[in-house]
Motif scaffolding. Structure first.
Motif, short mmCIF file in Angstrom:
data_model
loop_
_atom_site.label_atom_id
_atom_site.label_comp_id
_atom_site.label_asym_id
_atom_site.label_seq_id
_atom_site.Cartn_x
_atom_site.Cartn_y
_atom_site.Cartn_z
N PRO A 93 5.23 1.36 5.50
CA PRO A 93 5.73 2.74 5.60
C PRO A 93 5.75 3.43 4.23
O PRO A 93 5.89 2.77 3.20
CB PRO A 93 7.16 2.57 6.13
N ALA A 94 5.61 4.73 4.24
CA ALA A 94 5.75 5.49 3.01
C ALA A 94 7.18 5.36 2.49
O ALA A 94 8.13 5.35 3.26
CB ALA A 94 5.41 6.96 3.26
N GLY A 95 7.32 5.22 1.18
CA GLY A 95 8.64 5.13 0.56
C GLY A 95 9.09 3.71 0.32
O GLY A 95 10.07 3.49 -0.40
N LEU A 96 8.40 2.73 0.88
CA LEU A 96 8.76 1.33 0.71
C LEU A 96 7.84 0.68 -0.31
O LEU A 96 6.62 0.78 -0.20
CB LEU A 96 8.65 0.58 2.05
N SER A 97 8.40 0.02 -1.32
CA SER A 97 7.59 -0.66 -2.32
C SER A 97 6.94 -1.90 -1.72
O SER A 97 7.51 -2.56 -0.85
CB SER A 97 8.45 -1.07 -3.52
N GLN A 133 4.04 3.33 -3.76
CA GLN A 133 5.28 3.32 -2.99
C GLN A 133 5.28 4.37 -1.88
O GLN A 133 5.73 4.11 -0.76
CB GLN A 133 6.48 3.55 -3.91
N HIS A 134 4.77 5.56 -2.16
CA HIS A 134 4.83 6.64 -1.18
C HIS A 134 3.54 6.80 -0.39
O HIS A 134 3.37 7.79 0.33
CB HIS A 134 5.23 7.94 -1.86
N THR A 135 2.63 5.84 -0.51
CA THR A 135 1.44 5.81 0.33
C THR A 135 1.70 4.87 1.50
O THR A 135 2.12 3.74 1.31
CB THR A 135 0.21 5.32 -0.46
N ALA A 136 1.46 5.35 2.70
CA ALA A 136 1.62 4.52 3.89
C ALA A 136 0.28 3.87 4.24
O ALA A 136 -0.77 4.25 3.71
CB ALA A 136 2.10 5.37 5.07
N GLY A 137 0.32 2.86 5.14
CA GLY A 137 -0.94 2.34 5.66
C GLY A 137 -1.08 0.84 5.65
O GLY A 137 -0.11 0.09 5.49
N ILE A 138 -2.32 0.39 5.82
CA ILE A 138 -2.64 -1.02 6.03
C ILE A 138 -2.62 -1.79 4.71
O ILE A 138 -3.24 -1.38 3.73
CB ILE A 138 -4.02 -1.17 6.67
N GLY A 255 9.41 14.94 3.06
CA GLY A 255 9.04 13.52 3.04
C GLY A 255 7.95 13.23 2.03
O GLY A 255 7.70 14.01 1.12
N PRO A 256 7.28 12.08 2.20
CA PRO A 256 6.28 11.63 1.23
C PRO A 256 5.04 12.50 1.24
O PRO A 256 4.83 13.33 2.13
CB PRO A 256 5.94 10.21 1.71
N TYR A 257 4.20 12.30 0.24
CA TYR A 257 2.94 13.05 0.20
C TYR A 257 1.98 12.54 1.28
O TYR A 257 2.15 11.47 1.85
CB TYR A 257 2.30 13.00 -1.19
N LYS A 258 0.95 13.33 1.54
CA LYS A 258 0.09 13.12 2.71
C LYS A 258 -1.10 12.23 2.39
O LYS A 258 -2.24 12.69 2.25
CB LYS A 258 -0.39 14.48 3.24
#
Length: 280
Positions: A93-97, A133-138, A255-258
């Protein structure tokens, strides 16, 4: 004990050739496995490393005493996208290190992953690449040291295709293209990076997915994996990622950046299967 199974595919295969030539396992790991006699047959008997084996021989590769240092934590919210005996793919998730800054830190993705791994009887988990940290994904995670060695090498040799979806400020003029601009540290800001002639080589391929009134949705593919690469490259072109205030975004985004790591593709180094993983 951390381990995986393998069935020989042709007559005459040996443990020696598999580990040293076909899989190019790290010298330290391979040497330790040999000393520990940790490659066994289905009956649990140690296998001679240079003995030619019949096709269809089942082998078990064990890793005695390997433990990752991440403190296991509850993993109720962990989203597993795919896994086998070698690799785990999860959604960050975005925001999680990804990992703690200092041992034995807590509250990161790898703490949750370690909780999940231990619940399955495993002892080892190491991330293969990273996400901001603020990038979500695989995110790909090795489940044993041999997989870590192989996937690290694949990453270095650009054999793991990584795709991101980014929403950029403004209208990106070109429908597709390649950004080939070296990236280095910003001497005026501790965490920021910048395009710099003296920086490391950095290459990003992109194509436009959708044009909105004030923004452009693109798919970006990394050829290199520099810190903040996509964010730096598009900001340098005057199109920062929406909400990315570190790199000049003027959009007030909730929220986080896109930016999302949306797809990973690779040929599995052990099963030889083409593996494509995508976010929903």
């Amino acid at each position: 004990m951390t381990s995986f199974h393998y069935t020989t595919r042709q007559p005459g295969e040996t443990v020696e050739k598999l580990l040293r030539e076909q899989w190019q396992g790290g010298k330290k790991s391979v040497h330790q496995m040999r000393m520990d006699k940790s490659v066994t047959n289905a009956e649990g008997e140690p296998v001679e490393w240079k003995e030619p084996l019949p096709e269809g021989t089942e082998l078990i590769f064990g890793f005695n005493g390997v433990h990752s240092s991440y403190k296991p934590e509850p993993f109720d919210s962990l989203r597993v996208i795919w896994e086998d005996e070698h690799v785990l793919a999860v959604y960050k998730p975005a925001g999680l290190s990804v990992h703690p800054e200092h041992a034995p830190g807590t509250g990161t993705l790898m703490n949750e992953v370690m909780g999940y791994i231990e619940s399955k009887g495993g002892t080892y988990a190491e991330h293969i690449h990273r996400l901001d940290q603020h990038t979500a994904g695989i995110l790909l995670i090795a489940k044993h040291p041999l997989a870590k060695t192989m996937f690290d090498r694949m990453l270095e040799q650009n054999q793991i295709e990584r795709y991101y979806t980014a929403e950029l400020e403004g209208q990106l003029r070109k429908p597709r293209g390649t950004i080939n601009m070296p990236i280095g540290k910003d001497r005026y800001h501790a965490t920021r990076r910048r395009v710099s002639p003296s920086g490391q080589s950095a290459v990003t391929h992109f194509k436009v997915l959708e044009r909105k009134p004030d923004t452009t949705l693109v798919e970006a593919q990394l050829e290199t994996g520099r810190t903040h690469q996509i964010r730096v490259h598009f900001a340098h072109l005057g199109h920062p990622v929406v909400g990315d205030q570190l790199y000049g975004s003027e959009t007030i985004a909730r929220g986080p950046y896109k930016l999302v790591a949306s797809k990973v593709a690779f040929t599995h180094p052990i099963t030889s299967e083409l593996t494509i993983l995508e976010t929903e």
